[in-house]
Design a protein around this motif. Structure first.
Motif, PDB file in Angstrom:
ATOM      1  N   ASP A  68       0.273  -1.601  -2.382  1.00 39.68           N
ATOM      2  CA  ASP A  68      -0.100  -2.549  -1.494  1.00 39.68           C
ATOM      3  C   ASP A  68       0.389  -2.007   0.050  1.00 39.68           C
ATOM      4  O   ASP A  68      -0.303  -2.199   0.861  1.00 39.68           O
ATOM      5  CB  ASP A  68       0.765  -3.733  -1.526  1.00 39.68           C
ATOM      6  N   SER A  69       1.478  -1.180   0.016  1.00 36.60           N
ATOM      7  CA  SER A  69       1.910  -0.422   1.226  1.00 36.60           C
ATOM      8  C   SER A  69       0.953   0.409   1.712  1.00 36.60           C
ATOM      9  O   SER A  69       0.681   0.415   2.929  1.00 36.60           O
ATOM     10  CB  SER A  69       3.185  -0.062   1.172  1.00 36.60           C
ATOM     11  N   TYR A  70       0.270   1.054   0.896  1.00 33.97           N
ATOM     12  CA  TYR A  70      -0.744   2.151   1.293  1.00 33.97           C
ATOM     13  C   TYR A  70      -1.834   1.395   1.784  1.00 33.97           C
ATOM     14  O   TYR A  70      -2.574   1.856   2.841  1.00 33.97           O
ATOM     15  CB  TYR A  70      -1.003   3.024  -0.080  1.00 33.97           C
ATOM     16  N   LEU A  71      -2.231   0.122   1.180  1.00 32.56           N
ATOM     17  CA  LEU A  71      -3.450  -0.209   1.609  1.00 32.56           C
ATOM     18  C   LEU A  71      -3.219  -1.063   3.043  1.00 32.56           C
ATOM     19  O   LEU A  71      -3.954  -1.266   3.871  1.00 32.56           O
ATOM     20  CB  LEU A  71      -3.663  -1.588   0.784  1.00 32.56           C
ATOM     21  N   VAL A  72      -1.997  -1.643   3.158  1.00 36.49           N
ATOM     22  CA  VAL A  72      -1.656  -2.104   4.638  1.00 36.49           C
ATOM     23  C   VAL A  72      -1.802  -1.142   5.623  1.00 36.49           C
ATOM     24  O   VAL A  72      -2.394  -1.272   6.698  1.00 36.49           O
ATOM     25  CB  VAL A  72      -0.231  -2.776   4.551  1.00 36.49           C
ATOM     26  N   LEU A  73      -1.338   0.160   5.373  1.00 41.10           N
ATOM     27  CA  LEU A  73      -1.320   1.276   6.290  1.00 41.10           C
ATOM     28  C   LEU A  73      -2.894   1.689   6.463  1.00 41.10           C
ATOM     29  O   LEU A  73      -3.278   1.805   7.650  1.00 41.10           O
ATOM     30  CB  LEU A  73      -0.639   2.524   5.919  1.00 41.10           C
ATOM     31  N   GLY A  74      -3.706   1.684   5.371  1.00 38.25           N
ATOM     32  CA  GLY A  74      -5.024   2.108   5.522  1.00 38.25           C
ATOM     33  C   GLY A  74      -5.834   0.983   6.374  1.00 38.25           C
ATOM     34  O   GLY A  74      -6.563   1.480   7.336  1.00 38.25           O
ATOM     35  N   GLN A  75      -5.591  -0.356   6.390  1.00 45.05           N
ATOM     36  CA  GLN A  75      -6.122  -1.433   7.218  1.00 45.05           C
ATOM     37  C   GLN A  75      -5.741  -1.189   8.584  1.00 45.05           C
ATOM     38  O   GLN A  75      -6.505  -1.221   9.483  1.00 45.05           O
ATOM     39  CB  GLN A  75      -5.844  -2.637   6.408  1.00 45.05           C
ATOM     40  N   LEU A  76      -4.467  -0.857   8.842  1.00 41.21           N
ATOM     41  CA  LEU A  76      -3.769  -0.936  10.097  1.00 41.21           C
ATOM     42  C   LEU A  76      -4.446   0.044  10.936  1.00 41.21           C
ATOM     43  O   LEU A  76      -4.949   0.082  12.116  1.00 41.21           O
ATOM     44  CB  LEU A  76      -2.383  -1.104  10.146  1.00 41.21           C
ATOM     45  N   TYR A  77      -4.628   1.452  10.156  1.00 39.07           N
ATOM     46  CA  TYR A  77      -4.812   2.562  10.899  1.00 39.07           C
ATOM     47  C   TYR A  77      -6.545   2.608  11.449  1.00 39.07           C
ATOM     48  O   TYR A  77      -6.899   3.024  12.202  1.00 39.07           O
ATOM     49  CB  TYR A  77      -4.552   3.962  10.004  1.00 39.07           C
ATOM     50  N   SER A  86      -6.568   6.370   8.069  1.00 38.09           N
ATOM     51  CA  SER A  86      -7.035   4.999   6.964  1.00 38.09           C
ATOM     52  C   SER A  86      -7.304   5.435   5.632  1.00 38.09           C
ATOM     53  O   SER A  86      -7.125   4.917   4.618  1.00 38.09           O
ATOM     54  CB  SER A  86      -7.761   4.264   8.034  1.00 38.09           C
ATOM     55  N   LEU A  87      -8.538   6.701   5.882  1.00 37.21           N
ATOM     56  CA  LEU A  87      -9.056   6.920   4.646  1.00 37.21           C
ATOM     57  C   LEU A  87      -8.069   7.608   3.706  1.00 37.21           C
ATOM     58  O   LEU A  87      -8.132   7.074   2.441  1.00 37.21           O
ATOM     59  CB  LEU A  87     -10.285   8.014   4.857  1.00 37.21           C
ATOM     60  N   GLU A  88      -6.989   8.425   3.995  1.00 37.69           N
ATOM     61  CA  GLU A  88      -6.135   8.791   3.068  1.00 37.69           C
ATOM     62  C   GLU A  88      -5.302   7.961   2.451  1.00 37.69           C
ATOM     63  O   GLU A  88      -5.221   7.840   1.113  1.00 37.69           O
ATOM     64  CB  GLU A  88      -5.351   9.937   3.965  1.00 37.69           C
ATOM     65  N   TYR A  89      -4.900   6.805   3.362  1.00 41.35           N
ATOM     66  CA  TYR A  89      -3.775   5.678   2.730  1.00 41.35           C
ATOM     67  C   TYR A  89      -4.700   4.667   1.715  1.00 41.35           C
ATOM     68  O   TYR A  89      -4.252   4.334   0.857  1.00 41.35           O
ATOM     69  CB  TYR A  89      -3.301   4.946   3.851  1.00 41.35           C
ATOM     70  N   SER A  90      -5.698   4.568   2.078  1.00 50.03           N
ATOM     71  CA  SER A  90      -6.821   3.638   1.363  1.00 50.03           C
ATOM     72  C   SER A  90      -7.327   4.175   0.176  1.00 50.03           C
ATOM     73  O   SER A  90      -7.069   3.533  -1.023  1.00 50.03           O
ATOM     74  CB  SER A  90      -8.056   3.258   2.085  1.00 50.03           C
ATOM     75  N   ASN A  91      -7.493   5.484  -0.102  1.00 47.39           N
ATOM     76  CA  ASN A  91      -7.818   6.097  -1.231  1.00 47.39           C
ATOM     77  C   ASN A  91      -6.569   6.225  -2.444  1.00 47.39           C
ATOM     78  O   ASN A  91      -6.705   6.150  -3.416  1.00 47.39           O
ATOM     79  CB  ASN A  91      -8.452   7.540  -0.874  1.00 47.39           C
ATOM     80  N   LEU A 113     -12.309   0.701   2.148  1.00 41.36           N
ATOM     81  CA  LEU A 113     -13.058   1.715   2.349  1.00 41.36           C
ATOM     82  C   LEU A 113     -14.369   1.710   2.932  1.00 41.36           C
ATOM     83  O   LEU A 113     -15.120   2.431   3.652  1.00 41.36           O
ATOM     84  CB  LEU A 113     -13.269   2.499   1.023  1.00 41.36           C
ATOM     85  N   GLY A 114     -15.172   0.549   2.524  1.00 39.72           N
ATOM     86  CA  GLY A 114     -16.404   0.083   3.054  1.00 39.72           C
ATOM     87  C   GLY A 114     -16.332  -0.036   4.589  1.00 39.72           C
ATOM     88  O   GLY A 114     -17.378   0.477   5.245  1.00 39.72           O
ATOM     89  N   SER A 115     -15.212  -0.789   5.009  1.00 44.49           N
ATOM     90  CA  SER A 115     -15.311  -0.833   6.424  1.00 44.49           C
ATOM     91  C   SER A 115     -15.023   0.434   7.329  1.00 44.49           C
ATOM     92  O   SER A 115     -15.740   0.695   8.435  1.00 44.49           O
ATOM     93  CB  SER A 115     -14.063  -1.773   6.837  1.00 44.49           C
ATOM     94  N   ILE A 116     -14.314   1.406   6.672  1.00 47.87           N
ATOM     95  CA  ILE A 116     -14.011   2.598   7.146  1.00 47.87           C
ATOM     96  C   ILE A 116     -15.032   3.528   7.365  1.00 47.87           C
ATOM     97  O   ILE A 116     -15.570   4.009   8.263  1.00 47.87           O
ATOM     98  CB  ILE A 116     -12.852   3.344   6.349  1.00 47.87           C
TER      99      ILE A 116
END
Length: 230
Positions: A68-77, A86-91, A113-116
């Protein structure tokens, strides 16, 4: 924020490492809701640095906190335009959610990831990932308004305005069913955007007015709506 910091003192005194990891994560998410994004990033990344290398040894529930922390950072970046980070954290989030069998986490990761990829201009990848998120949402009997709004945006970028309208109409119907105010507002704005791009200013204005009316009415009832919209 004060309560979380009190918890952090207690967890530190008790040498409760996972408690401290959660405390930094909560602190970061509070900062994000307050609009202090850089402070939020610092706290969530501190949470992750403390958990580094421990993902495989932790119980699933604790690994999901890390995901969840990785995803939060992925969304925020992503919001901040730092798409490679963002791509790194979301993956990383997606990998843990898949390992632990958390379907809801997978759904959110695919949508992020779709949004990125949409922002990166890879609309084919964006569409495939978003459709994967829709399939999982269907399996979980969850709303799909955000996914269909993303597909609508992708189709608009491709000049497929009829497909964009159909997707946006699905998003709007879904939001009327679930009544999530922030998403209902954005679904109406999305309809307005498509009609604006088509040059149909009357319909565009009609949907923008509906969105504004929902926001003004809801703002009288809840003080938390602005954080959701932001």
């Amino acid at each position: 924020l004060l309560h979380v910091r009190d918890a952090m003192k207690l967890d530190s005194a008790d040498n409760n490492l996972f408690g401290v990891i959660q405390d930094y994560r909560h602190e970061g998410k509070i900062f994000i809701y307050m609009g202090s994004y850089q402070k939020g990033i610092v706290s969530v990344e501190k949470s992750l640095s403390l958990s580094e290398g421990k993902e495989q040894s932790l119980k699933n529930v604790n690994r999901l906190t890390i995901a969840d922390s990785y995803l939060v950072l992925g969304q925020l970046y992503s919001v901040l335009g730092k798409l490679e980070r963002s791509l790194e954290y979301s993956n990383k989030a997606l990998a843990i959610f898949r390992q632990t069998g958390d379907r809801r986490g997978e759904m959110e990761s695919y949508l992020t990831l779709g949004s990125i990829y949409s922002d990166l201009g890879d609309l084919v990848a964006a569409q495939i990932l978003t459709e994967q998120s829709i399939r999982i949402a269907g399996d979980l009997n969850m709303g799909t308004a955000r996914q269909y709004q993303m597909l609508s945006s992708i189709n608009s970028s491709l000049g497929k305005y009829e497909d964009a309208l159909r997707c946006q109409e699905k998003a709007l119907l879904d939001e009327r069913k679930y009544k999530i105010l922030g998403q209902l507002i954005w679904a109406n704005i999305g309809m307005g955007d498509i009609y604006r791009d088509l040059g149909d200013i009357n319909n565009a204005e009609r949907y923008y007015h509906i969105a504004r009316q929902i926001k003004d009415t809801a703002s009288l009832k809840t003080g938390s709506l602005q954080a959701s919209l932001d």
